[in-house]
Design a protein around this motif. Structure first.
Motif, mmCIF file in Angstrom:
data_model
loop_
_atom_site.group_PDB
_atom_site.id
_atom_site.type_symbol
_atom_site.label_atom_id
_atom_site.label_comp_id
_atom_site.label_asym_id
_atom_site.label_seq_id
_atom_site.Cartn_x
_atom_site.Cartn_y
_atom_site.Cartn_z
ATOM 1 N N HIS A 28 -2.118 27.961 -0.475
ATOM 2 C CA HIS A 28 -3.263 28.525 0.237
ATOM 3 C C HIS A 28 -3.876 27.427 1.116
ATOM 4 C CE1 HIS A 28 -7.266 30.255 0.762
ATOM 5 N NE2 HIS A 28 -6.706 31.425 0.442
ATOM 6 N N PRO A 29 -4.430 27.773 2.286
ATOM 7 C CA PRO A 29 -5.043 26.739 3.142
ATOM 8 C C PRO A 29 -6.132 25.921 2.450
ATOM 9 C CG PRO A 29 -4.866 28.822 4.326
ATOM 10 C CD PRO A 29 -4.456 29.101 2.905
ATOM 11 N N ASN A 30 -6.783 26.495 1.441
ATOM 12 C CA ASN A 30 -7.842 25.779 0.710
ATOM 13 C C ASN A 30 -7.344 25.217 -0.617
ATOM 14 O OD1 ASN A 30 -9.791 26.365 2.706
ATOM 15 N ND2 ASN A 30 -10.063 28.412 1.841
ATOM 16 N N ILE A 31 -6.092 24.826 -0.665
ATOM 17 C CA ILE A 31 -5.473 24.326 -1.891
ATOM 18 C C ILE A 31 -6.267 23.165 -2.493
ATOM 19 C CG2 ILE A 31 -3.910 22.863 -0.532
ATOM 20 C CD1 ILE A 31 -3.134 24.365 -3.987
ATOM 21 N N ALA A 32 -6.418 23.216 -3.805
ATOM 22 C CA ALA A 32 -6.904 22.071 -4.594
ATOM 23 C C ALA A 32 -5.694 21.617 -5.404
ATOM 24 C CB ALA A 32 -8.047 22.484 -5.503
ATOM 25 N N TYR A 33 -5.250 20.381 -5.190
ATOM 26 C CA TYR A 33 -3.991 19.899 -5.754
ATOM 27 C C TYR A 33 -4.222 18.578 -6.469
ATOM 28 C CZ TYR A 33 0.800 18.142 -5.896
ATOM 29 O OH TYR A 33 2.003 17.649 -6.306
ATOM 30 N N ARG A 34 -3.563 18.431 -7.641
ATOM 31 C CA ARG A 34 -3.672 17.189 -8.417
ATOM 32 C C ARG A 34 -2.331 16.908 -9.067
ATOM 33 N NH1 ARG A 34 -7.617 18.850 -11.420
ATOM 34 N NH2 ARG A 34 -9.186 18.189 -9.954
ATOM 35 N N ASP A 35 -1.877 15.659 -8.969
ATOM 36 C CA ASP A 35 -0.675 15.212 -9.673
ATOM 37 C C ASP A 35 -0.875 13.753 -10.061
ATOM 38 O OD1 ASP A 35 0.187 13.455 -7.582
ATOM 39 O OD2 ASP A 35 1.557 14.925 -6.744
ATOM 40 N N PRO A 36 0.093 13.133 -10.760
ATOM 41 C CA PRO A 36 -0.107 11.738 -11.193
ATOM 42 C C PRO A 36 -0.351 10.755 -10.041
ATOM 43 C CG PRO A 36 1.655 12.725 -12.461
ATOM 44 C CD PRO A 36 1.310 13.709 -11.368
ATOM 45 N N LEU A 37 0.101 11.074 -8.837
ATOM 46 C CA LEU A 37 -0.122 10.183 -7.700
ATOM 47 C C LEU A 37 -1.492 10.369 -7.058
ATOM 48 C CD1 LEU A 37 3.394 10.435 -6.014
ATOM 49 C CD2 LEU A 37 2.526 8.617 -7.496
ATOM 50 N N VAL A 38 -2.111 11.523 -7.275
ATOM 51 C CA VAL A 38 -3.460 11.803 -6.770
ATOM 52 C C VAL A 38 -4.300 12.392 -7.906
ATOM 53 C CG1 VAL A 38 -3.006 11.987 -4.294
ATOM 54 C CG2 VAL A 38 -2.617 13.969 -5.756
ATOM 55 N N PRO A 39 -4.614 11.569 -8.918
ATOM 56 C CA PRO A 39 -5.314 12.078 -10.102
ATOM 57 C C PRO A 39 -6.708 12.633 -9.802
ATOM 58 C CG PRO A 39 -5.179 9.681 -10.159
ATOM 59 C CD PRO A 39 -4.320 10.144 -9.020
ATOM 60 N N ASP A 40 -7.325 12.164 -8.723
ATOM 61 C CA ASP A 40 -8.632 12.706 -8.343
ATOM 62 C C ASP A 40 -8.492 13.950 -7.466
ATOM 63 O OD1 ASP A 40 -10.005 10.754 -9.759
ATOM 64 O OD2 ASP A 40 -9.993 9.377 -8.057
ATOM 65 N N GLY A 41 -7.272 14.260 -7.100
ATOM 66 C CA GLY A 41 -6.992 15.476 -6.353
ATOM 67 C C GLY A 41 -7.143 15.335 -4.855
ATOM 68 N N LEU A 42 -6.655 16.347 -4.188
ATOM 69 C CA LEU A 42 -6.819 16.459 -2.744
ATOM 70 C C LEU A 42 -7.119 17.921 -2.446
ATOM 71 C CD1 LEU A 42 -3.931 17.814 -1.695
ATOM 72 C CD2 LEU A 42 -3.157 15.483 -1.992
ATOM 73 N N HIS A 43 -7.639 18.155 -1.239
ATOM 74 C CA HIS A 43 -8.088 19.500 -0.900
ATOM 75 C C HIS A 43 -7.657 19.861 0.515
ATOM 76 C CE1 HIS A 43 -10.515 19.698 -4.516
ATOM 77 N NE2 HIS A 43 -10.829 18.437 -4.272
ATOM 78 N N GLY A 44 -7.103 21.048 0.646
ATOM 79 C CA GLY A 44 -6.743 21.591 1.941
ATOM 80 C C GLY A 44 -5.329 21.251 2.367
#
Length: 121
Positions: A28-44
């Motif tokens: 989705h264009p407003n994705i909230a994503y988190r994985d071990p490389l971005v533990p604080d997450g990213l958005h969009g």
């Protein structure tokens, strides 16, 4: 929605490193994503696309879906990832869906000593 089929196609896009398909078809264009490389997450979509470019600059991983468990707003999916010359990975994705796309994705992953058997699931 058929989460098993969606998950299979989505992991195939990951295996093929198809950034455009991942960003525009599955997330989705407003994705909230988190994985071990971005533990604080990213958005969009823009942040996710930049992250995928960086991730895909490393070794190629082939993703094989193993189990999908639906929940009230999406699904959990277990997969096995293989890389040439490296130990296999087991991942668990928590996915929330909106409008047929993933709007929230948390990825948990760890290395295995060897490939699991089908009876391990």
């Amino acid at each position: 929605m058929d989460y098993i089929e969606f998950n299979r196609r989505w992991l195939n896009a990951w295996s093929e490193r198809d950034i455009s398909s991942l960003v525009h078809t599955y997330y989705h264009p407003n994705i909230a994503y988190r994985d071990p490389l971005v533990p604080d997450g990213l958005h969009g979509s823009e942040e996710l696309e930049k992250h995928l470019v960086a991730v895909f600059s490393g070794p190629t991983t082939l993703f094989a879906p193993k189990v999908v468990w639906p929940h009230e707003s999406g699904y959990f999916g277990v997969w096995i990832g293989t890389r040439e010359g490296e130990a296999p990975l087991r991942g668990l994705d928590y996915c929330e869906m909106k409008d047929g796309k993933i709007i929230h994705n948390d990825l948990y992953v760890h290395q295995l000593k060897e490939l699991p058997t089908e009876s391990d699931y």
